[in-house]
Design a protein around this motif. Structure first.
Motif, short mmCIF file in Angstrom:
data_model
loop_
_atom_site.label_atom_id
_atom_site.label_comp_id
_atom_site.label_asym_id
_atom_site.label_seq_id
_atom_site.Cartn_x
_atom_site.Cartn_y
_atom_site.Cartn_z
N GLY A 117 0.80 -1.22 0.00
CA GLY A 117 0.00 0.00 0.00
C GLY A 117 0.83 1.27 0.00
N ALA A 118 2.05 1.17 0.56
CA ALA A 118 2.91 2.35 0.66
C ALA A 118 3.44 2.79 -0.71
N PHE A 119 3.36 1.91 -1.72
CA PHE A 119 3.92 2.24 -3.03
C PHE A 119 2.90 2.87 -3.98
N PHE A 120 1.66 3.00 -3.53
CA PHE A 120 0.62 3.64 -4.34
C PHE A 120 0.46 5.08 -3.89
N PRO A 121 0.65 6.06 -4.79
CA PRO A 121 0.46 7.46 -4.39
C PRO A 121 -0.97 7.70 -3.87
N VAL A 122 -1.10 8.51 -2.84
CA VAL A 122 -2.41 8.81 -2.25
C VAL A 122 -3.36 9.37 -3.31
N SER A 123 -2.85 10.21 -4.21
CA SER A 123 -3.70 10.82 -5.24
C SER A 123 -4.33 9.76 -6.13
N VAL A 124 -3.59 8.69 -6.43
CA VAL A 124 -4.10 7.62 -7.29
C VAL A 124 -5.13 6.78 -6.53
N ILE A 125 -4.85 6.47 -5.25
CA ILE A 125 -5.79 5.69 -4.45
C ILE A 125 -7.11 6.44 -4.29
N LYS A 126 -7.01 7.73 -3.94
CA LYS A 126 -8.23 8.54 -3.77
C LYS A 126 -8.98 8.69 -5.10
N GLY A 127 -8.22 8.79 -6.20
CA GLY A 127 -8.83 8.86 -7.53
C GLY A 127 -9.58 7.58 -7.86
N MET A 128 -8.98 6.42 -7.51
CA MET A 128 -9.64 5.13 -7.73
C MET A 128 -10.95 5.06 -6.95
N LEU A 129 -10.91 5.44 -5.67
CA LEU A 129 -12.12 5.38 -4.84
C LEU A 129 -13.19 6.36 -5.33
N ALA A 130 -12.77 7.54 -5.77
CA ALA A 130 -13.73 8.53 -6.29
C ALA A 130 -14.39 8.01 -7.57
N ALA A 131 -13.60 7.38 -8.44
CA ALA A 131 -14.15 6.82 -9.69
C ALA A 131 -15.16 5.72 -9.37
N ILE A 132 -14.83 4.86 -8.39
CA ILE A 132 -15.76 3.79 -7.98
C ILE A 132 -17.04 4.42 -7.44
N GLY A 133 -16.89 5.50 -6.67
CA GLY A 133 -18.06 6.20 -6.15
C GLY A 133 -18.96 6.71 -7.26
N LEU A 134 -18.36 7.31 -8.29
CA LEU A 134 -19.14 7.83 -9.43
C LEU A 134 -19.83 6.70 -10.19
N ILE A 135 -19.12 5.57 -10.37
CA ILE A 135 -19.71 4.43 -11.07
C ILE A 135 -20.86 3.85 -10.25
N LEU A 136 -20.70 3.79 -8.93
CA LEU A 136 -21.79 3.31 -8.07
C LEU A 136 -23.03 4.18 -8.25
N ILE A 137 -22.83 5.49 -8.27
CA ILE A 137 -23.96 6.42 -8.43
C ILE A 137 -24.65 6.18 -9.76
N ILE A 138 -23.87 6.09 -10.84
CA ILE A 138 -24.44 5.89 -12.18
C ILE A 138 -25.20 4.56 -12.26
N LYS A 139 -24.61 3.52 -11.68
CA LYS A 139 -25.20 2.18 -11.79
C LYS A 139 -26.42 1.99 -10.89
N GLN A 140 -26.52 2.75 -9.80
CA GLN A 140 -27.62 2.54 -8.86
C GLN A 140 -28.84 3.41 -9.16
N ILE A 141 -28.68 4.43 -9.99
CA ILE A 141 -29.84 5.28 -10.31
C ILE A 141 -30.99 4.47 -10.94
N PRO A 142 -30.73 3.51 -11.84
CA PRO A 142 -31.85 2.70 -12.36
C PRO A 142 -32.62 1.97 -11.26
N HIS A 143 -31.95 1.46 -10.25
CA HIS A 143 -32.65 0.78 -9.15
C HIS A 143 -33.38 1.79 -8.28
N ALA A 144 -32.77 2.96 -8.10
CA ALA A 144 -33.40 4.00 -7.29
C ALA A 144 -34.67 4.54 -7.94
N THR A 145 -34.70 4.51 -9.28
CA THR A 145 -35.88 5.03 -10.00
C THR A 145 -36.86 3.93 -10.39
#
Length: 519
Positions: A112-140
């Motif tokens: 974990g120490a070899f992954f830059p924080v900016s890349v890890i946070k970017g990965m998690l943010a992208a997953i968050g955006l994909i979760l939002i996009i993918k869950q809107i059909p179930h929410a509606t």
């Protein structure tokens, strides 16, 4: 052994109530993450059970809780689509578990120490955006082209965007009311007013959102059926009622895919991302632990690997240490691994004997929970924070997000890592040495480590030294000076007298590398 038993018994009064809270948080998340992954809902609960009953004891962490993770939904969904079946994906999961155990024995707990924080946070943010996009059909309550296996949603945001537009045209009013109110409950539950109440804090927001959805549907079925949620928009778990029926629900990996190279590439992706997410969660849990116990990271990788092998062998989705459930455990007063273990037992009991009640939960409730998780991973404040940190941090962060959204998780992270490393090298390149001038006096100061990567910059600085001048090369702050740098300085020392440059060296010696032909 006796002392361990006494320790666990002594803390039972704290661990049992905490396990109930963790169970109530975990149940909707296990179902919701399986839903977002395009896997059978039952597989999410299996992963939660294994994470509690098995990984809790194999792990060296007292307070971390393991189970299905939102961060792996994209890989799971993509893996099932790529391999063509959930059973083939289970084979990848078993192999990923083996890879994790190997990583543990190779002492890769520092990965974990070899992954830059900016890349890890970017990965998690992208997953968050994909979760939002993918869950809107179930929410509606998307009704235009609904498939029970979620195959209508693609693995990347680029292709999902068009599905998102369609979903907004196929709204089911009842589902929209449930998800809208559930989201409101989740938001209100985290306000300061509610957090002040110790009684309300014992009741998890996701549980209240689920109870609301079930209660709404029961009421409108009686009084306004046109506003009710149809059966296909509810959780669908097999009603078991016995241990034998539970075991009959297990699904085995498809070993006929052993020769398929895609199985191994998906397994490698799973192993790396699951290990990274686990190590990040363990680090966060260690910081939150009131007793400041430090979990052994290599043992943690082995424990997660064991959990994933078992999960893959009986039909569960991937397992990692998860921060949301771990935080709930710590906040509820959990003291030992008993709380995580009992949350797994409660999941097992609920799915074996209370499936008929779980099947009344609308998918819109789970979608609301996942929408909130997605927002937390990709909140606007995070983007602003990285923007203020400067381009060296913001660009790797933003490029990682864009790359994941436009390609897939592994390629996106690879691109993000390349950009992150470029900026690290760039910063090192510019900060390794500085040249200051005062008339005909020059000071070349070497900072920290000076490697061969800085040779071009050194030559640039040395060429800027004017004839008939004084130069001091100060290496007092340099912890390491590469041989290539020493040779470049030695070459300059040989040529300096011809240009009338008087050189003084401080903190290191360069004469030893001057070629003998120069004497």
């Amino acid at each position: 052994m006796k002392s361990d038993l006494h320790y666990y018994l002594k803390n039972l009064k704290h661990d049992l109530p905490a396990s109930m809270v963790v169970f109530l948080v975990a149940l909707p998340l296990c179902l919701g993450i399986a839903l977002a992954s395009g896997a059978p809902l039952f597989s999410g609960v299996i992963a939660g059970i294994i994470g509690g009953i098995i990984v809790a004891w194999a792990s060296g962490s007292h307070l971390s809780v393991s189970g299905p993770a939102a961060g792996l939904t994209v890989i799971v969904f993509n893996g099932i689509e790529t391999l063509g079946s959930f059973n083939a994906f289970l084979l990848s999961l078993v192999i990923a578990g083996i890879f994790q155990i190997i990583l543990g024995y190779l002492k890769a707990g520092l990965i974990g120490a070899f992954f830059p924080v900016s890349v890890i946070k970017g990965m998690l943010a992208a997953i968050g955006l994909i979760l939002i996009i993918k869950q809107i059909p179930h929410a509606t309550g998307y009704d235009t082209s609904f498939d029970g296996d979620e195959s209508y949603m693609q693995e990347t945001a680029k292709s999902s965007f068009f599905e998102l537009v369609d979903a907004l045209e196929g709204i089911t009013p009842g589902a929209l009311i449930i998800s809208g109110v559930a989201l409101l409950i989740l938001i209100v539950w985290e306000t300061r007013l509610f957090k002040r109440s110790s009684l309300l804090q014992l009741i998890p927001g996701p549980l209240v959102a689920v109870v609301w959805g079930v209660a709404y549907n029961i009421l409108v079925l009686q009084y306004a059926p046109e506003w009710a949620i149809s059966q296909r928009h509810l959780v669908s778990l097999p009603e078991l009622g016995s241990v034998e029926n539970f075991i009959n629900q297990f699904r085995m990996p498809d070993f006929s895919n052993l020769a398929n190279p895609k199985v191994y590439s998906i397994a490698a992706t799973l192993a790396i991302i699951a290990s990274l997410e686990t190590l990040l969660s363990i680090e966060a849990v260690d910081k939150l632990d009131p007793h400041k116990r430090i979990a052994p990271t290599n043992r943690e990788l082995k424990a997660q690997g064991l959990g994933n092998i078992i999960s893959g062998m009986i039909g569960g989705i991937p397992i990692t240490a998860v921060i949301v459930r771990s935080s709930a455990n710590i906040n509820a007063g959990g003291q030992t691994r008993i709380s995580s273990f009992f949350h797994g037992v409660l999941l097992l009991i609920s799915v074996m004997f209370f499936a008929e009640y779980l099947n009344q939960i609308p998918l819109a409730c789970l979608a609301a929970i996942l929408l909130q998780i997605g927002y937390k991973l990709a909140k606007p404040k995070l983007f602003i924070e990285f923007y203020h940190r400067g381009w060296n941090q913001f660009l790797p962060f933003a490029i990682t997000i864009a790359a994941i959204l436009l390609t897939d998780l592994l390629l996106g992270i690879t691109i993000g890592m390349a950009i992150g490393i470029f900026f690290v090298l760039r910063a090192n390149f510019h900060e390794a040495m500085t040249l200051t001038t005062h008339g005909s006096h020059f000071l070349l100061r070497l900072h920290k480590d000076v490697s061969f990567l800085n040779k071009a910059l050194l030559r640039k600085h040395l060429s800027a030294i004017s004839n008939d001048s004084e130069l001091i090369i100060d290496g007092n702050k340099a912890l390491f000076i590469d041989q290539d740098i020493l040779e470049t300085i030695a070459d300059f020392l040989l040529a300096a007298p011809d240009r009338g440059i008087n050189v003084e060296i401080q903190g290191f010696s360069a004469y030893c590398v001057i070629p003998s032909s120069g004497h």
